[in-house]
Design an enzyme around this catalytic site. Structure first.
Site, PDB file in Angstrom:
ATOM      1  N   GLU A   1      -8.052  -2.417  -2.248  1.00  0.00           N
ATOM      2  CA  GLU A   1      -7.740  -3.198  -1.043  1.00  0.00           C
ATOM      3  C   GLU A   1      -7.585  -2.337   0.201  1.00  0.00           C
ATOM      4  O   GLU A   1      -7.806  -2.809   1.307  1.00  0.00           O
ATOM      5  CB  GLU A   1      -6.460  -4.016  -1.273  1.00  0.00           C
ATOM      6  CG  GLU A   1      -5.131  -3.292  -1.013  1.00  0.00           C
ATOM      7  CD  GLU A   1      -4.866  -2.091  -1.927  1.00  0.00           C
ATOM      8  OE1 GLU A   1      -5.523  -1.995  -2.986  1.00  0.00           O
ATOM      9  OE2 GLU A   1      -4.027  -1.240  -1.563  1.00  0.00           O
TER      10      GLU A   1
ATOM     11  N   LYS B   1      -2.222  -4.423 -11.350  1.00  0.00           N
ATOM     12  CA  LYS B   1      -1.927  -3.095 -11.884  1.00  0.00           C
ATOM     13  C   LYS B   1      -1.023  -3.208 -13.102  1.00  0.00           C
ATOM     14  O   LYS B   1      -0.255  -4.159 -13.214  1.00  0.00           O
ATOM     15  CB  LYS B   1      -1.172  -2.265 -10.831  1.00  0.00           C
ATOM     16  CG  LYS B   1      -1.997  -1.813  -9.649  1.00  0.00           C
ATOM     17  CD  LYS B   1      -1.142  -0.985  -8.689  1.00  0.00           C
ATOM     18  CE  LYS B   1      -1.945  -0.492  -7.501  1.00  0.00           C
ATOM     19  NZ  LYS B   1      -3.000   0.479  -7.846  1.00  0.00           N
TER      20      LYS B   1
ATOM     21  N   ASP C   1       2.531   2.478  -0.447  1.00  0.00           N
ATOM     22  CA  ASP C   1       1.112   2.304  -0.125  1.00  0.00           C
ATOM     23  C   ASP C   1       0.880   2.067   1.374  1.00  0.00           C
ATOM     24  O   ASP C   1      -0.241   1.826   1.798  1.00  0.00           O
ATOM     25  CB  ASP C   1       0.534   1.156  -0.960  1.00  0.00           C
ATOM     26  CG  ASP C   1      -0.915   1.387  -1.328  1.00  0.00           C
ATOM     27  OD1 ASP C   1      -1.372   2.540  -1.260  1.00  0.00           O
ATOM     28  OD2 ASP C   1      -1.594   0.394  -1.665  1.00  0.00           O
TER      29      ASP C   1
ATOM     30  N   ARG D   1      -9.327   0.190   1.381  1.00  0.00           N
ATOM     31  CA  ARG D   1     -10.578   0.370   2.124  1.00  0.00           C
ATOM     32  C   ARG D   1     -10.964  -0.915   2.854  1.00  0.00           C
ATOM     33  O   ARG D   1     -11.606  -0.875   3.897  1.00  0.00           O
ATOM     34  CB  ARG D   1     -11.688   0.837   1.165  1.00  0.00           C
ATOM     35  CG  ARG D   1     -12.033  -0.141   0.079  1.00  0.00           C
ATOM     36  CD  ARG D   1     -12.773   0.495  -1.091  1.00  0.00           C
ATOM     37  NE  ARG D   1     -11.877   1.256  -1.968  1.00  0.00           N
ATOM     38  CZ  ARG D   1     -12.270   1.933  -3.045  1.00  0.00           C
ATOM     39  NH1 ARG D   1     -13.556   1.938  -3.392  1.00  0.00           N
ATOM     40  NH2 ARG D   1     -11.402   2.592  -3.781  1.00  0.00           N
TER      41      ARG D   1
ATOM     42  N   LYS E   1      -3.562   2.864   6.774  1.00  0.00           N
ATOM     43  CA  LYS E   1      -3.419   1.840   5.735  1.00  0.00           C
ATOM     44  C   LYS E   1      -1.939   1.470   5.612  1.00  0.00           C
ATOM     45  O   LYS E   1      -1.106   2.320   5.321  1.00  0.00           O
ATOM     46  CB  LYS E   1      -3.941   2.374   4.395  1.00  0.00           C
ATOM     47  CG  LYS E   1      -3.623   1.475   3.183  1.00  0.00           C
ATOM     48  CD  LYS E   1      -4.213   2.012   1.865  1.00  0.00           C
ATOM     49  CE  LYS E   1      -3.790   1.166   0.658  1.00  0.00           C
ATOM     50  NZ  LYS E   1      -4.309   1.680  -0.630  1.00  0.00           N
TER      51      LYS E   1
ATOM     52  N   ASP F   1       1.502  -2.875  -3.081  1.00  0.00           N
ATOM     53  CA  ASP F   1       0.193  -3.057  -3.720  1.00  0.00           C
ATOM     54  C   ASP F   1       0.375  -3.396  -5.204  1.00  0.00           C
ATOM     55  O   ASP F   1       0.570  -2.505  -6.028  1.00  0.00           O
ATOM     56  CB  ASP F   1      -0.642  -1.771  -3.560  1.00  0.00           C
ATOM     57  CG  ASP F   1      -2.042  -1.904  -4.171  1.00  0.00           C
ATOM     58  OD1 ASP F   1      -2.433  -3.036  -4.520  1.00  0.00           O
ATOM     59  OD2 ASP F   1      -2.732  -0.867  -4.272  1.00  0.00           O
TER      60      ASP F   1
ATOM     61  N   ASP G   1      -7.919  -4.519  -6.406  1.00  0.00           N
ATOM     62  CA  ASP G   1      -7.018  -3.371  -6.245  1.00  0.00           C
ATOM     63  C   ASP G   1      -7.615  -2.300  -5.321  1.00  0.00           C
ATOM     64  O   ASP G   1      -6.933  -1.358  -4.934  1.00  0.00           O
ATOM     65  CB  ASP G   1      -6.698  -2.779  -7.626  1.00  0.00           C
ATOM     66  CG  ASP G   1      -5.459  -1.903  -7.615  1.00  0.00           C
ATOM     67  OD1 ASP G   1      -4.745  -1.887  -6.583  1.00  0.00           O
ATOM     68  OD2 ASP G   1      -5.197  -1.241  -8.635  1.00  0.00           O
TER      69      ASP G   1
HETATM   70  N1  BES Z   1      -2.903   2.279  -3.569  1.00  0.00           N
HETATM   71  C1  BES Z   1      -3.850   2.551  -4.573  1.00  0.00           C
HETATM   72  C2  BES Z   1      -4.117   4.043  -4.761  1.00  0.00           C
HETATM   73  C3  BES Z   1      -2.969   4.887  -5.238  1.00  0.00           C
HETATM   74  C4  BES Z   1      -2.848   5.218  -6.568  1.00  0.00           C
HETATM   75  C5  BES Z   1      -2.055   5.403  -4.353  1.00  0.00           C
HETATM   76  C6  BES Z   1      -1.817   6.014  -6.998  1.00  0.00           C
HETATM   77  C7  BES Z   1      -1.029   6.201  -4.782  1.00  0.00           C
HETATM   78  C8  BES Z   1      -0.910   6.512  -6.107  1.00  0.00           C
HETATM   79  C9  BES Z   1      -5.169   1.882  -4.225  1.00  0.00           C
HETATM   80  O1  BES Z   1      -5.078   0.698  -3.544  1.00  0.00           O
HETATM   81  C10 BES Z   1      -5.837   1.577  -5.520  1.00  0.00           C
HETATM   82  O2  BES Z   1      -5.319   0.779  -6.251  1.00  0.00           O
HETATM   83  N2  BES Z   1      -6.975   2.212  -5.778  1.00  0.00           N
HETATM   84  C11 BES Z   1      -7.685   2.012  -6.982  1.00  0.00           C
HETATM   85  C12 BES Z   1      -9.144   1.884  -6.652  1.00  0.00           C
HETATM   86  C13 BES Z   1      -9.988   1.427  -7.801  1.00  0.00           C
HETATM   87  C14 BES Z   1      -9.671  -0.019  -8.126  1.00  0.00           C
HETATM   88  C15 BES Z   1     -11.421   1.581  -7.414  1.00  0.00           C
HETATM   89  C16 BES Z   1      -7.422   3.198  -7.893  1.00  0.00           C
HETATM   90  O3  BES Z   1      -7.318   4.309  -7.399  1.00  0.00           O
HETATM   91  O4  BES Z   1      -7.292   2.992  -9.082  1.00  0.00           O
HETATM   92 ZN    ZN Z   2      -3.427   0.443  -2.392  1.00  0.00          ZN
HETATM   93 MN    MN Z   3      -4.810  -0.954  -4.791  1.00  0.00          MN
END
Ligand code: BES
Ligand code: ZN
Ligand code: MN
Length: 501
Positions: free
Chosen positions: A355, A283, A294, A357, A271, A276, A353
C-alpha cells in the site's frame, strides 16, 4: 532539556557530571599490545584526575565505553565521566554524536539531571561539526518512548552544557551548536510522532500535529481529506484508505524563503500509513503491533521541514505526507482491483499490503503538479529491503546520478548510512500487468527494487531519490546512545540534502 555553551577551563566547571572523551591510541595489534586510552583535552587538571584510572587498564576507550570517577581531585565537578570513541584513527564526528548521547543516557537512570560535555580537542575532530553533533546526540539521547506509562518518572536532563576550550572560535561554535539543537529537536519531533500508537494518531491527528508544528515554525500548511483526494483524482491513495473508518489526510507544507523566486523547488514526499494491517491481504499477527511505525517516512519529512523552517536555507521546499490507515473491511480494496492513479496510470492491485507505493504514487504526482523540480521520498516501504540490508543501512534509489550525488554528500554531515541499490528495465518487467499499466507487486525477487521501480513510474522524468527506511526507522534494542523504539532516521540526511541546494 536546556542547553548552553560555555568557554571555560574544564577544571573550574561546577557540575554534577563532567563528560570528557578519550580515544585508544594503540596501533599495534600483537597479543601483548594493551589499549592506550588518551583523553581528548589539553586540561592538565582533568588529565591528572584521570591518570591513575586510565593507567589501571580497566578502561579501553572503546566506542561508547564509559568510566566514572567520583569526586575527581582538583576538579569543581562532582563526577568525571570518560566516554570512549574507539581507535584514534576511527574517531569521527559521528562517534562524538554518539558519545554525547551515551553521556546523557549514562546520567539519566542515575538521577543525574545536569551535565557538562567537553568538546574534544583533537586535530582529527573539527570543533564546529563536533559541537553540532554533540548537541544532536545529547538531545536524541534524552528521548525515551515511555509516554503512556503511569509509573513514568521524569528523568529527562534539565541542563546540558557544552564546554568548549577558552581559545575556541566562539561564533562558529555558537552557530554550530544552535544548529545541533534545532536538528536534534526536529529528530525527536519525528520520533514522538512515530512512537504514537495507531489509535492515538490516526491520519487526521497526524495532520493536526503537522499543522500545529507548521504554525509554530512559520511554514504554510494545509491538511485535506477525502473530498480533496477525489477532486485531485488520487485513485491510488484513496484506494488504500477506503477500507478504514479513519479518513485519509493529505498533508501539504510549504517553505518559501523570502526573495527566492527562481531555482529548484524540492518536493519531499512521505509515506504516512498510521497503521498497516496489510488490508485484505492481511499480515500475520506476529509483530503486527510494530506497523504503527509505518508512517515513519512521513514523520521524517515533517521533522526535516521543522528543521528547514528554523535553519532557513535559500531554496523552496514542498512537503507532502500521504496519511491513511490500511485496514480490511467490506469497503476495502481487494486483490485484482484496478485503480487509476492521479497521473492517469492504471494499477492492478495484486497485494493490498503493498500500500505504501500506492499512496506515494499520488503524492509524487501531486508534488510535481505543485511545481517540484526535484523529488525525494521516504518510506518504510518493504520487508525485502530489511532482508537485503539489515539494520545497518537504509536502501536508496535514484533515477538521476547528479541528484543522488548531492544526497551522498549530505551523508557526511548526517552520519546516517544509506546504500544505493540498482534500478533497471529487467526489474521494471516484473511489475508489468496484463490488465493494467502496472501491478503493485513484482514477486519475491528484488522486492525493494521492484517497489522502487513502481515509484519511478510516477516520478517520471523528474530527478528523484527514494529512501526505503523499513529497517532503520525502529530500533529493536537500545544502544548506549539511543533508546529502543523510534529512531528518527533520515531526518538529518533529508535536511542536509535540502541545504545542499
Ligand atoms: N509497511 C510494510 C513494509 C515493512 C515491513 C515496514 C517490515 C517495516 C517493517 C509494507 O507496506 C509492506 O507490507 N510491504 C510488503 C510488500 C509486499 C506485499 C510486496 C512486504 O514487504 O512484505
Ligand atoms: Zn506499509
Ligand atoms: Mn503493507
Amino acid at each position: 532539556m536546556k542547553t548552553d555553551l560555555s568557554f571555560a577551563n574544564l577544571a573550574e566547571i561546577e557540575t554534577e557530571l563532567l563528560a570528557v572523551l578519550a580515544v585508544d591510541t594503540q596501533t599495534s595489534k600483537g597479543p601483548d599490545s594493551k589499549p592506550n586510552p588518551v583523553l581528548l583535552t589539553a586540561d592538565g587538571a582533568v588529565k591528572a584526575a584521570a591518570v591513575s584510572a586510565l593507567a589501571s587498564g580497566e578502561f579501553k576507550a572503546g566506542a561508547n565505553e564509559t568510566l566514572l570517577l567520583h569526586a575527581p581531585a582538583g576538579l569543581a565537578a562532582k563526577r568525571l565521566l570518560i566516554v570512549g570513541l574507539g581507535k584514534e584513527a576511527k574517531a569521527t564526528v559521528n562517534q562524538v554524536r554518539n558519545a554525547a548521547g551515551t553521556a546523557v543516557r549514562f546520567a539519566k537512570p542515575r538521577g543525574i539531571r545536569e551535565l557538562a560535555f567537553a568538546l574534544p580537542e583533537s586535530e582529527l575532530l573539527p570543533p564546529g561539526p563536533c559541537a553540532r553533533a554533540a548537541l544532536e546526540g545529547a538531545i536524541v539521547g534524552d528521548f525515551d518512548p515511555d509516554t503512556y506509562r503511569s509509573d513514568r518518572r521524569d528523568l529527562s536532563i534539565r541542563s546540558f552544557s557544552l564546554a568548549a576550550p577558552v581559545s575556541s572560535e566562539r561564533d562558529a561554535i555558537q552557530t554550530a551548536s544552535d544548529e545541533g539543537v534545532i536538528v536534534g529537536e526536529s529528530q525527536n519531533f519525528t520520533r514522538s510522532l512515530v512512537n504514537e500508537p495507531g489509535n492515538k494518531l490516526p491520519p487526521t491527528a497526524l495532520g493536526q500535529r503537522a499543522a500545529e508544528m507548521a504554525g509554530q515554525v512559520g511554514l504554510q500548511s494545509a491538511v485535506y481529506s477525502t473530498d480533496k483526494l477525489h477532486e485531485l483524482k488520487m485513485g491510488s491513495f484513496w484506494a488504500v484508505s477506503q477500507g478504514s473508518e479513519e479518513p485519509p489526510a493529505l498533508i501539504v507544507l510549504r517553505y518559501e524563503p523570502e526573495g527566492v523566486t527562481e531555482g529548484p523547488v524540492l518536493g519531499l514526499v512521505g509515506k504516512g500509513i498510521t497503521f498497516d494491517t496489510g488490508g485484505i491481504s492481511i499480515k500475520p499477527a506476529e509483530k503486527m503491533e510494530l506497523m504503527k511505525y509505518d508512517m515513519a517516512g512521513g514523520a521524517a519529512m515533517l521533522g526535516a521541514m521543522r528543521a528547514i523552517a528554523r535553519l532557513k536555507p535559500k531554496v523552496r521546499v514542498i512537503c507532502i505526507v500521504c496519511a491513511a490507515e490500511n485496514m480490511p473491511d467490506g469497503k476495502a480494496q481487494k486483490p485484482g482491483d484496478v485503480q487509476t492513479a492521479m497521473s492517469g496510470k492504471t494499477i492492478e492491485v495484486i497485494n493490498t499490503d503493498a500500500e505504501g507505493r500506492m499512496v506515494l504514487a499520488d503524492g509524487l504526482s501531486y508534488a510535481k503538479q505543485l511545481g517540484a523540480t526535484h523529488l525525494i521520498d521516504a518510506a518504510t516501504l518493504t520487508g525485502a529491503c530489511v532482508v537485503a540490508l539489515g539494520t545497518a543501512n537504509a536502501g536508496s534509489f535514484s533515477n538521476n546520478d547528479e541528484t543522488f550525488a548531492k544526497f551522498q554528500g549530505a551523508l557526511a554531515t548526517s552520519g546516517e548510512k544509506f546504500w544505493r541499490l540498482p534500478l533497471g528495465e529487467e526489474y521494471a518487467e516484473q511489475i508489468k500487468s496484463d490488465i493494467a499499466d502496472i501491478k503493485n507487486t513484482g514477486g519475491r525477487h528484488g522486492g525493494a527494487i521492484t517497489a522502487a521501480e513502481f515509484l519511478k513510474v510516477f516520478a517520471e522524468d523528474t530527478p528523484w531519490i527514494h529512501l526505503d527506511i523499513a529497517g532503520m526507522a525502529w530500533i529493536e534494542d537500545s544502544k548506549p546512545y539511543i533508546a529502543r523504539g523510534p529512531s528518527g532516521f533520515a531526518v538529518r540526511s533529508i535536511l542536509e540534502w535540502v541545504r545542499s541546494y
